[in-house]
Structure formats: structure tokens, C-alpha cells
Motif scaffolding. Structure first.
Motif, PDB file in Angstrom:
ATOM      1  N   ASP C  35       0.802  -1.234   0.000  1.00 46.28           N
ATOM      2  CA  ASP C  35       0.000   0.000   0.000  1.00 46.28           C
ATOM      3  C   ASP C  35       0.829   1.276   0.000  1.00 46.28           C
ATOM      4  OD1 ASP C  35      -2.861  -1.214   0.615  1.00 46.28           O
ATOM      5  OD2 ASP C  35      -1.344  -2.278   1.796  1.00 46.28           O
ATOM      6  N   ILE C  36       0.784   1.976  -1.120  1.00 45.89           N
ATOM      7  CA  ILE C  36       1.595   3.196  -1.259  1.00 45.89           C
ATOM      8  C   ILE C  36       0.850   4.371  -0.627  1.00 45.89           C
ATOM      9  CG2 ILE C  36       2.579   4.809  -2.942  1.00 45.89           C
ATOM     10  CD1 ILE C  36       3.041   2.268  -4.732  1.00 45.89           C
ATOM     11  N   VAL C  37       1.552   5.118   0.221  1.00 46.69           N
ATOM     12  CA  VAL C  37       0.897   6.208   0.953  1.00 46.69           C
ATOM     13  C   VAL C  37       1.492   7.578   0.659  1.00 46.69           C
ATOM     14  CG1 VAL C  37       0.106   4.715   2.814  1.00 46.69           C
ATOM     15  CG2 VAL C  37       2.349   5.794   2.998  1.00 46.69           C
ATOM     16  N   PHE C  38       2.562   7.614  -0.122  1.00 42.62           N
ATOM     17  CA  PHE C  38       3.184   8.906  -0.400  1.00 42.62           C
ATOM     18  C   PHE C  38       3.969   8.852  -1.711  1.00 42.62           C
ATOM     19  CE2 PHE C  38       6.999  11.725   0.142  1.00 42.62           C
ATOM     20  CZ  PHE C  38       6.325  12.928   0.055  1.00 42.62           C
ATOM     21  N   GLU C  40       6.317  11.537  -4.229  1.00 41.98           N
ATOM     22  CA  GLU C  40       6.863  12.861  -4.515  1.00 41.98           C
ATOM     23  C   GLU C  40       7.548  12.790  -5.874  1.00 41.98           C
ATOM     24  OE1 GLU C  40      10.117  14.143  -2.058  1.00 41.98           O
ATOM     25  OE2 GLU C  40       9.687  16.254  -2.457  1.00 41.98           O
ATOM     26  N   GLU C  59       6.635   6.006  -0.958  1.00 41.45           N
ATOM     27  CA  GLU C  59       6.678   5.308   0.327  1.00 41.45           C
ATOM     28  C   GLU C  59       5.376   4.538   0.519  1.00 41.45           C
ATOM     29  OE1 GLU C  59       9.314   8.908   2.301  1.00 41.45           O
ATOM     30  OE2 GLU C  59       7.499   8.286   3.336  1.00 41.45           O
ATOM     31  N   SER C  60       5.521   3.299   0.957  1.00 41.50           N
ATOM     32  CA  SER C  60       4.336   2.501   1.281  1.00 41.50           C
ATOM     33  C   SER C  60       4.302   2.326   2.795  1.00 41.50           C
ATOM     34  CB  SER C  60       4.414   1.144   0.588  1.00 41.50           C
ATOM     35  OG  SER C  60       5.404   0.351   1.211  1.00 41.50           O
ATOM     36  N   VAL C  61       3.382   1.494   3.295  1.00 41.70           N
ATOM     37  CA  VAL C  61       3.354   1.297   4.743  1.00 41.70           C
ATOM     38  C   VAL C  61       4.595   0.588   5.250  1.00 41.70           C
ATOM     39  CG1 VAL C  61       0.864   1.415   5.123  1.00 41.70           C
ATOM     40  CG2 VAL C  61       1.906  -0.762   4.490  1.00 41.70           C
ATOM     41  N   LYS C  62       5.311  -0.106   4.359  1.00 48.02           N
ATOM     42  CA  LYS C  62       6.456  -0.855   4.872  1.00 48.02           C
ATOM     43  C   LYS C  62       7.759  -0.641   4.116  1.00 48.02           C
ATOM     44  CE  LYS C  62       5.858  -4.958   2.063  1.00 48.02           C
ATOM     45  NZ  LYS C  62       5.506  -6.343   1.917  1.00 48.02           N
ATOM     46  N   ALA C  63       7.737   0.130   3.032  1.00 47.89           N
ATOM     47  CA  ALA C  63       8.960   0.262   2.239  1.00 47.89           C
ATOM     48  C   ALA C  63       9.022   1.634   1.601  1.00 47.89           C
ATOM     49  CB  ALA C  63       8.993  -0.816   1.158  1.00 47.89           C
ATOM     50  N   SER C  64      10.214   1.961   1.099  1.00 51.00           N
ATOM     51  CA  SER C  64      10.342   3.190   0.330  1.00 51.00           C
ATOM     52  C   SER C  64      11.170   2.874  -0.894  1.00 51.00           C
ATOM     53  CB  SER C  64      10.992   4.279   1.172  1.00 51.00           C
ATOM     54  OG  SER C  64      12.390   4.216   1.050  1.00 51.00           O
ATOM     55  N   GLU C  87      -2.666   6.084  -3.755  1.00 46.80           N
ATOM     56  CA  GLU C  87      -3.164   4.710  -3.886  1.00 46.80           C
ATOM     57  C   GLU C  87      -3.432   4.333  -5.339  1.00 46.80           C
ATOM     58  OE1 GLU C  87      -4.562   7.150  -2.166  1.00 46.80           O
ATOM     59  OE2 GLU C  87      -6.613   7.469  -2.874  1.00 46.80           O
ATOM     60  N   ASN C  90      -1.205   1.800  -6.808  1.00 48.76           N
ATOM     61  CA  ASN C  90      -1.534   0.397  -6.577  1.00 48.76           C
ATOM     62  C   ASN C  90      -2.642  -0.082  -7.507  1.00 48.76           C
ATOM     63  OD1 ASN C  90      -0.969   1.273  -3.289  1.00 48.76           O
ATOM     64  ND2 ASN C  90       0.143  -0.435  -4.168  1.00 48.76           N
TER      65      ASN C  90
END
Lengths: 501, 449, 125
Positions: C35-38, C40, C59-64, C87, C90
């Protein structure tokens, strides 16, 4: 996946301090000023102060209830790899709160704070002796802050020699994320060095990178696989031969107390984590304390000020302690003198109560405990780098013939009242479970932990859903992390219609 | 004294299970030449002996409980209600790790969420992180935020000379690897208003840093400066004293982009300078560039409201060398202290503290300025600190004060050559009228000698 | 895992559409990130883009991850709407999830869809 949806009545609810607020309630009040009132500058005043209003008992009950939602070292086993969650002696809580420490102002004249300065000077000397370095600063606030101090010192050293082309920091692939981040903060190029099949730095890969653009290497030893690098002296020599410096990440110093001094191995600069090795409590995320030790050729670059002896004492007269500024200091890393009360006093108390033999015992038993748990789990979970480990080891959190993951095993451990090991770190091990028991656990606890992990491996085969939906016996279940990141509710306030008028 | 709970018999059984004969055999990977050094440290003490040694060291200090203190300059002597330490002493809080496992860390997580909320309420900003090391490093992290926001394309930072001298040193130390121009002329401009600072802001400026109240205690409205900076596209960071915000207009109201400060006045002992608490608040639009941990609200799989560390991919353990900052450990326990303090004193209590500081400081300033040859250095409104001009060196005055059991103010000449013989005096709710009168009396004596 | 035949792909999991000049990250990449949350976007319209340089950070909830240019050329448009709806990366990585559009884009080191699918399959093991 079986999920338990609770009825409203069954839910654990602790309202926020803002929800609990009621107009007109007061907690602690203060005396009216005993001086005439001065005129307030009307145009500069704020209209409303939207803080909550509660009575003292409301506040005490609220935070007491919250505390019960936490797992802590005082509750039980906390085998969190690379974090050294050892028992925090209670006496340290008392010594660091002695009024003479608690109520001294950092800018008092030195004559009035000789107790503080003597303690700091002694701790500097002890840390030098323990690590084999020539000088120590107590100023850095935490491990990462110490690292940042260290890389600034390395950079300043090269620059002072007119060696301006060094821009490359070598970092093994098993390193903590703070290592590359610290280097990144001063604009260095980070070059990753792979590990070999035994978990050591890959010598050939290292040699290929060593040239006259190398600032240095940031070495964690024992590394995050829990392995003492078998070629550490060779690694140090290779880096020194190309003009680079060696940074030692002191996160894993618990394994080395009285075993080997990093300075003796040729490491040039290292930070200590007083909140890991020297039992300063972790405080739910901090404060830490990250003093830095350096070899003689880097002593002039330490941040200012250090504690020194301004006037030597004699049989009758104590020396006068005060502050000194290293000649080519990189500057100042934080305001005032480091984490004196919470960090330095606790660590001082811890060291004074252990002495040289006690410190060696710490390392030996930390290593004994890790190897014992490793021996108990061998054959149950894959151990990719399987040799005598130091204070921690890394297993793979997977069970043959199942699709259970490290995360599931970690969460299931909570059902048995254990804190999970560090998981998914180091990055070079697939489904890593990084286990660091520390020296303050007894054999019964370690046996029960191993038994539970063996049982979980069985459960993975017979009832994998039990793991995938774990934890079940805790007050809270798995979190919706996507919702948190997408909706981004980061604070709460008093309700719109709240008024105490 | 040892905290190791393993008997010799158990040790032997464990060694056998591992397959080695002795503890020493576990260390064969360590180079033999350096293995098992003899450490030259004093022998171990028992708890009883250690307690006495530490008590002796502590007693060798003269603390602000032994002396009457008018020393501030970044750390302040405030009353800490009893409840604060009772909560901090709960092992469930202080012996827990960073709340990476939210199912069994909701206590820490909710407390930090509340801390974030309290700090945004106090500063008038939209988001707060879970804390930095102290006010100085929080200010330096504001530079990191601006640097990341402009991706290094704006290379100038304008720092007001009336920002705390040690904070300016820390900013210089932190940014030495950046190709950054730091404008902070300490020699000039101490008396001019913020408009003078605005002249230094140009199209290459990433960030302007001012302090509120400034290092000399003065309270300025920065609204105009912030507007000017924004017109040039620059961000503005205001370093604040949190107690002052109970009384004065917030930087949020003035339009600031970042508000940071030292949280020590909020329920944390001075502890000879640390550990304390750096708070960092900003606008929601900068949240991805903000360093440090962040707690967000969510639900668990049972439908319960709960909290987690969120946006963690910004941080060093995932983003590594591309992270805005390397911060990992923060000041979690002291953020809890501030949350407890603010909850406890609440809306009315914090205002009482701030007003008490204000009135007492103004009483002291008025009395002192009536002494011949002694005067207030500045005429602007101030909060609980003010610069006093003396007819004799500060060192001399402080020596006399100390003889009378009084810790005098901070010698401004050490940072500002133009303020030789100027003392920065801080007065808080802890200072009684009697103490202030004693201060005035001794200074009058010294001034007339 | 979906890889439309009309696109070109990089080893670092970006796509390039020779017909439109658009580029973005692949379906495989969004799956790995979860899940991508950011997002730029690091370039602006008018910038000269070199193949292989970073054009975006996600950036996702667990990776960048950094997203690199799959082609070089002059940027004529960037997808501003992603900032408010990350999102989309995704749900529609090849459509609404485009990041930067180039004029006269020249692909860097790229492969066709079949080769990319094989490359992804290889990494699954």
C-alpha cells in the motif's frame, strides 16, 4: 482468516485525555503571585488555551490504565535483537533522582557543580578504559546521535589534512539503518559491502571499493547476525591502508565487555549505547545516551565541551573539574552537556556496581544465553549463519511445508506472554527473527521460550490460521496500518463546542 | 553485585547443551592477542555502598534547592507536580521499548498520541512528532526538513542572532556537510525588530529561524516577517518557550511553518541539562519531510480504536541514506512526562504558571532598574526573562550573589561582545517576592561599591 | 502480475510508453511495495530528464523506493494528482498512475514485456 469482532461492551476503551476533559475541573493549582500584577500586552495575548481540564485522580487513573496496555522488561522476557533489553536495576532510578543531580542547572558556575563534573569525568575515564579509546565525549543524546558525531569527526579529520576527495562511506549490508542515514546527513555516498557465507564482511568486495575516496567503514562488530567478524583485524587494516577510518557501531558492545576492547582492535571511533549496554532504561523509545570514544588522532575533533581537570588536586584537596574545548572541535551536538541525569548517572551507578569482573560476566552470560537458545532451536527453525554466536543470533521465521511467516510467529509469541524478537532485520536474512536474550534471564525462562517456539512450529503445521490471526490473548489485535497511513489522524483536540465559560 | 540469575549448575548444563567446556570457549573468534583484557576499574560495590557513593557526589553540588536561582537561558526552574514522577516510575512505561509491536504497546502509543495532540494545541500547529533530543536538535532538524522540502535547491538559512547561542552552534554543527549558507550575524542587529531580519530573506532562502520569546526574553509578533518570508517562498521556524504559549499568541496563528522548542519547562527536571525534550510541530503538508517517529490513530482487527507508529517508511530503518534524518531513539519517556504535566495543570494551571512568571519577572525588572547605574537593556515586552545592564562585570556580581546563596543570571557577554556587563535574569513561579527583593538588595550593594 | 505488451520495462521496475512518452512504476513494483501512501515527483515540467536518474520517491506502509527514469528526454508534464491520491499507483499503475511524460523520449536500458515477465518470474523464487 478467523477474526474476532468484539461487541461495543467487550472493547477495551481508554478515552484520550481530551475526551476525559470536563469544563471547570482542575488538577494542580499554583499560588497567586506575591508581587503586584504587571500590565499584560493585550495585542500579544492568545485568545484561548485549548488544553484539557481534569482532576488529579482522573490523570492518575488514565495513565495507570494506559500503562497496563504495555509490555515491558518488568513484565517479562524481551528478546529483542540488537536492542539489549536487559533488566534495569531499580537503584539506578533512585540515584539519578538524588536532589543534587535533579535540581542542578546546566549553566551554574563550575564551583557549585563539582559533584556532577566529577561523575562525568570519572565516567569518561571508565568508558575509555572499557573500550580502549583515548578520549570520550558524553554529549551525544542517543546511538544515532553518537554515530552522527562520529561521521562528522571522520570527515573533519580528512578535511584537516587537506584530503578533500574522500566522499565514500562503506557500510556492510547487515548494518543498522542509522549507519547509512548518519552518512547521508552529511552528504556522503554510501557504498554497501556484502557479507560472505559465514556472516563476515566479504573481503574481496571490500578491497574492490577501497581507494583514496574512502572516508571510512562503519562496522558493527559483533554484526547484526550476532557474529564476531572472524577477519576484523584484516578488515580494519584494509581500510586503514587506503587512508580510511574505521567507525565501530557500539550497539552490540554488551557482548564485548571485558572480552575485547574495540580500540585495541584498531577501531578509530565508536559510540556507546548507555541505554543498551549499561542498563539505562529504554523509556518506551528514549531517552537514550550515546557517548563517543575516539583514538588519539581524533581526540582534537570531539564536540565541545568535554569535562577536564582544571586544577590538579592533592592528598588534601580535590581537583577542580571544569570544561575544556578540543582544539579542532566539530562543534556542539546538542545544548548543554548530554543526557546527564537519565543517562550518565544511571550508567555510572551500573558500572560502579559491576567492577571489571562483573562487566566481563555480563558479556559472558549474555553470550551463553544466546548460544543456549540457539542450541535449543537448532533443527526447528533454519539458522542461516550457524556457528557460535555472540550476544544474539538470527533464525529464519519459517516452518517447512507451511506458508507461515516470521511476522506470524512473532505475533503468536505474544499469546504466550513473550515479547517477540526483532523481525525482518537484518535485511540479508529472509524472514529474519533476531533473538537477543541478554544476561539477565534465567535458564527456566530461556527453556520456556524455546519450548514455546517449538510448540509454535508445531502449530504452524497443524493450525496455521492460529498464527496468522495472532495475537489472541492480548488486549489488542493486529492493527490496520494502511488506514493509519492513509487517513493520517495524528492528534485529537477538545470538541468544537467545548467551553468552560 | 550482579544481576545475573544463573546458578553455576545451570551454567554447566547450558554449556553442555551448546557443546563447549567453558564460558571462555565461546570467544574463540576474538583475536587471541586482545582477548580478555584486564580492565583497570575500581572493584564492584554493593548496592548499599553505591547508593552512598552516589549520594556523596550529589551532595557535592549546590543545587537550586540549596541556592535561590535566577538562572534560565534555555532551562528553567519550575515546579513539577508529584504525580509526574509517580507515572514515570511505572516500570510498564520506563522499561518498555519503542512501540514497534502495537498490540502490546498501546500504553506508550496512546500517551504519545496525546502528547502530539497537546503540543499541537499549545503551538497552534497541525502535527507534532513523537519528540527530538532537545530544543537545539529540534531546531537543527527544522533545517533538515527545509533542506528536504526544497531538495537542496535553496541553500540559505537565515538564523536570527537572538536565537539561543547554543542552538545556533548546534545548527552550524549539524549542517556542516550541506552546501549551506548560514546567515546569523551576532555582532549587529540585536536591538532592531524582526523587520531587519526580513531584509536578509531572498529567493535562495530555504528557512528563517527566530525565537519566541527570543534569547533576551522579548516577545515579538512575527506575523509580518513570516508573510515576507512566504512571499519569497521560504519557510519559517519559530523556536518557542512552551510556558510562554499559555499566555501569548501562538506561532501557528502568526503563520509559522515549523514550531520547535525545549520541553523541559513542562514537567521535566533540569537534571544538569538533560535528558530533556525537543518538541517539533509543523503543518500537515510537511509531514512526509518531518523526521522522527509519528503515532497515528487506527483500528485493530477486533474493531477497537488503537494507535500505531505510522509513515515509518520516512525513517532511517527503511529509507536509510535517503531519510531526512538518522534519528532513532527519541525522548519518549519525557514526552510522557510533558503529557502528564500538561494534563495535570491543564488549561488554568499552565496559565497560572505563565502569569506568575510574567508578574514576578516584571516586578524584579522594575525593582532592579531603580538601582542607580543598573538598567533594562531593551524596552520591548518580555515574558519571564530580561537583559539587565550592570555597572560592573557580571562575574563580579554573580560572585557576590553566590556568597548570599543566590545563583545570578547568565553572562551575555560570553556570546555577545556588545553585551559585555549584561546579565540575563530569569524569574519563575518558584521565586518568591522575598527572594527577588534579596536579589535586588545584593545587586544594589555591588553596584554602589 | 500484469505487463502490457505495448510498453518497455527496466530492470528496476519502471515502464515507458513509446507512443505517449509517459513513464511510471510497474504492477510488479507496486505489488512488492504494497500500500503506497506517499509519492513525490522529483522533476518539473520543462526539466531535461536523463534515463536512469531518479524521477520520483514513493513510500508505502512498509517500504520506500526511488523511481528512475526509464527514458531520457524533456519532461512536458508531471502527474500532479498523484500527491493527493498515491493509492492510484496500486490500483492503476499503467494508467492513472503515470508519473512523468516526456517529449521525444528515448528509452534507456529497457526490455519488452515478455522479457520483463520472465525477469519478474525469476525473482519470485
Amino acid at each position: 482468516m478467523t477474526e474476532l469482532i468484539l461487541t461495543e461492551e467487550a472493547k477495551v476503551v481508554e478515552p484520550t485525555i481530551f475526551d476525559l476533559s470536563s469544563p471547570g475541573r482542575t488538577g494542580v493549582t499554583f499560588p497567586d503571585p506575591d508581587v503586584p500584577r504587571a500590565e499584560l500586552p493585550d495585542s500579544m495575548l492568545r485568545a484561548d488555551l485549548p488544553l484539557p481540564e481534569l482532576a488529579e485522580v482522573d490523570v492518575v487513573r488514565h495513565y495507570t490504565r494506559l500503562s497496563k496496555f504495555n509490555y515491558s522488561v518488568d513484565d517479562g522476557f524481551y528478546p529483542l535483537g540488537s536492542c539489549t533489553m536487559k533488566y534495569n536495576p531499580k537503584i539506578n532510578e533512585d540515584t539519578c533522582r538524588l536532589p543534587g543531580f535533579l535540581f542542578t542547572h546546566p549553566l551554574q558556575p563550575i564551583e557549585t557543580v563539582q559533584g556532577n563534573l566529577a561523575l562525568m569525568h570519572t565516567l569518561q575515564e571508565w568508558l575509555k578504559e572499557i573500550s580502549g579509546f583515548a578520549a570520550v565525549t558524553l554529549q551525544p543524546a542517543a546511538g544515532a546521535h553518537g554515530e552522527f558525531t562520529g561521521v562528522l569527526i571522520m570527515r573533519a579529520y580528512h578535511k584537516s589534512r587537506g584530503d578533500d576527495k574522500r566522499v565514500k562511506m562503506l557500510i556492510p549490508d547487515s548494518a543498522h539503518g542509522t549507519n547509512p542515514a548518519s552518512s547521508g546527513m552529511i552528504g556522503l555516498d554510501v557504498v554497501q559491502i556484502p557479507s560472505d557465507a559465514r556472516g563476515n564482511v566479504d573481503i574481496e568486495a571490500l578491497k574492490a571499493q577501497c581507494d583514496d575516496t574512502v572516508v571510512g567503514i562503519m562496522l558493527t562488530n559483533p554484526n547484526t547476525l550476532g557474529m564476531f567478524d572472524e577477519h576484523v583485524e584484516e578488515v580494519i587494516k584494509i581500510v586503514h591502508d587506503c587512508g580510511g577510518l574505521v567507525y565501530g557501531d557500539g550497539a552490540n558492545l554488551n557482548a564485548l565487555l571485558g572480552i575485547v576492547r574495540p580500540g585495541d582492535l584498531g577501531i578509530d571511533v565508536m559510540h556507546f549505547n548507555l541505554h543498551k549496554t549499561f542498563a539505562v532504561p529504554h523509556g518506551g523509545g528514549g531517552p537514550g545516551s550515546g557517548p563517543v570514544g575516539v583514538a588519539a588522532h581524533l581526540a582534537d575533533f570531539l564536540p565541545a565541551p568535554l569535562v577536564g581537570i582544571l586544577e590538579e588536586g592533592d592528598d588534601e584537596l580535590a581537583p577542580l573539574f571544569g570544561f575544556v574545548t578540543p582544539e579542532k572541535s566539530i562543534g556542539r551536538m546538542k545544548a548543554f552537556h548530554g543526557h546527564f541525569g537519565g543517562g550518565l548517572v544511571r550508567a555510572f551507578t551500573y558500572i560502579v556496581m559491576h567492577g571489571p569482573d562483573g562487566l566481563k560476566d555480563i558479556a559472558q552470560y549474555a553470550v551463553l544465553n544466546a548460544n543456549y537458545v540457539q542450541a535449543r532451536l537448532r533443527g526447528v527453525y533454519p539458522i542461516p549463519y550457524d556457528r557460535i554466536c555472540m550476544h544474539e543470533f538470527v533464525a529464519e521465521g519459517r516452518v517447512e511445508g507451511t506458508d507461515v511467516r516470521a511476522l506470524d510467529i512473532a505475533k503468536r509469541l505474544m499469546d504466550y506472554n513473550f515479547h517477540p524478537p526483532t523481525n525482518y532485520f537484518p535485511l540479508i536474512v529472509h524472514e529474519a527473527l533476531m533473538i537477543e536474550p541478554t544476561e539477565t534471564e534465567n535458564k527456566d525462562t530461556l527453556d520456556r521460550f524455546a519450548d514455546v517456539l517449538i510448540q509454535i512450529a508445531e502449530e504452524a503445521k497443524t493450525d496455521p490460521d492460529l498464527l496468522k490471526s495472532a495475537p489472541h490473548n492480548t488486549k489488542f489485535g493486529r492493527m490496520d496500518e494502511v488506514k493509519a497511513a492513509r487517513e493520517l489522524v495524528l492528534c485529537c483536540w477538545l470538541p468544537e463546542d467545548y467551553s468552560n465559560q | 553485585m550482579s544481576y545475573i540469575p544463573i546458578s553455576p549448575k545451570e551454567r554447566e548444563a547450558m554449556l553442555a547443551a551448546i557443546g563447549v567446556k567453558s564460558l571462555d570457549d565461546l570467544f574463540e573468534a576474538v583475536p587471541a592477542a586482545h582477548r580478555f583484557p584486564k580492565l583497570d576499574l575500581p572493584p564492584a560495590l554493593t548496592e548499599m555502598e553505591a547508593a552512598s557513593e552516589l549520594a556523596e557526589l550529589a551532595a557535592a553540588n549546590e543545587s537550586t534547592r540549596d541556592l535561590v536561582s535566577f538562572l534560565g537561558a534555555g532551562m528553567y526552574n519550575h515546579y513539577i507536580p508529584s504525580v509526574v514522577d509517580h507515572i514515570l516510575r511505572r516500570g510498564e512505561f520506563y522499561t518498555a521499548y519503542t512501540p514497534y509491536q502495537p498490540e502490546i504497546s498501546q500504553g506508550t502509543l496512546q500517551a504519545i498520541f496525546e502528547y502530539q495532540s497537546l503540543m499541537t494545541a499549545l503551538t497552534g500547529m497541525e502535527v507534532s512528532n513523537a519528540s527530538h533530543y532537545d530544543g537545539a536538535t529540534a531546531a537543527a532538524e527544522a533545517v533538515n526538513l527545509a533542506w528536504a522540502q526544497f531538495r537542496g535547491k535553496r541553500t540559505k538559512v537565515v538564523v536570527s542572532p537572538t536565537v539561543h547561542p547554543q542552538y545556533r552552534q548546534v545548527i552550524r554543527t549539524y549542517t556542516q556537510g550541506m552546501e549551506l549558507e548560514l546567515a546569523d550575524e551576532t555582532g549587529a542587529g540585536l536591538e532592531s525588530d524582526p523587520a531587519a531580519l526580513a531584509e536578509q530573506v531572498d529567493a535562495n532562502t530555504a528557512l528563517v529561524i527566530v525565537q519566541y520569546p527570543d534569547f533576551f526574553g522579548r516577545v515579538y509578533d512575527y506575523t509580518q516577517l513570516i508573510e515576507t518570508a512566504h512571499e519569497k517562498g521560504a519557510l519559517v521556524c519559530v523556536v518557542v518557550n512552551p510556558t510562554a504559549l499559555a499566555l501569548f499568541k501562538t506561532p501557528g496563528e502568526m503563520g509559522a511553518d515549523i514550531v520547535v522548542g525545549e520541553g523541559q519547562p513542562l514537567g521535566i527536571p533540569m537534571w544538569y541539562g538533560g535528558p530533556s525534550l525537543g518538541f517539533f510541530t509543523t503543518r500537515k503538508k510537511f509531514v512526509h519531510k518531518m523526521a522522527g517517529r509519528l503515532v497515528g490513530e487506527t483500528v485493530d482487527n477486533r474493531g477497537q480504536k488503537a494507535y500505531v507508529l505510522t509513515l515509518t517508511a520516512r525513517e532511517q530503518h527503511i529509507k536509510r541514506e535517503r531519510a531526512t534524518s538518522n534519528i532513532c531513539s527519541n525522548q519518549g519517556l519525557l514526552a510522557l512526562a510533558s503529557a502528564v504535566y500538561l494534563s495535570l495543570v491543564g488549561k488554568s494551571g499552565l496559565r497560572q504558571v505563565a502569569e506568575s512568571c510574567y508578574h514576578k519577572a516584571h516586578y524584579a525588572a522594575e525593582q532592579l532598574s531603580q538601582i542607580d547605574g543598573v538598567g533594562l537593556c531593551f524596552s520591548e515586552p518580555f515574558f519571564h526573562e530580561f537583559a539587565l545592564c550592570l555597572p560592573v562585570p557580571v562575574e563580579e556580581v554573580n560572585a557576590h550573589l553566590l556568597e548570599h546563596g543566590i545563583l545570578g543570571g547568565y553572562d551575555l557577554g560570553q556570546d555577545y561582545p556588545s553585551l559585555k556587563d549584561h546579565m540575563l535574569i530569569a524569574v519563575t513561579e518558584m521565586n518568591s517576592k522575598e527572594e527577588i527583593d534579596a536579589l535586588v538588595e545584593v545587586i544594589a550593594e555591588v553596584a554602589h561599591d | 502480475m500484469n505487463a502490457p505488451a505495448n510498453l518497455k520495462y527496466t530492470k528496476s521496475d519502471e515502464w515507458f510508453d513509446p507512443a505517449t512518452g509517459k513513464m511510471g512504476l510497474t504492477d510488479y513494483a507496486q505489488g512488492q511495495l504494497s500500500d503506497i501512501v506517499f509519492v513525490e515527483i522529483l522533476v518539473e515540467a520543462g526539466d531535461a530528464v536523463e534515463a536512469g536518474t531518479a524521477i520520483a520517491s514513493v513510500e508505502s506502509v512498509k517500504a520506500s523506493a526511488e523511481i528512475y527514469a526509464s527514458a531520457g528526454g524533456s519532461a512536458v508534464a508531471v502527474n500532479e494528482s498523484l500527491a493527493d491520491a498515491p493509492e492510484v499507483l496500486n490500483s492503476d499503475p499503467y494508467g492513472a498512475g503515470w508519473m512523468v511524460q516526456l517529449e521525444n523520449g528515448a528509452p534507456g536500458e529497457v526490455m519488452d514485456a515478455a522479457a520483463y515477465e520472465a525477469y519478474c518470474a525469476e525473482r519470485e523464487h
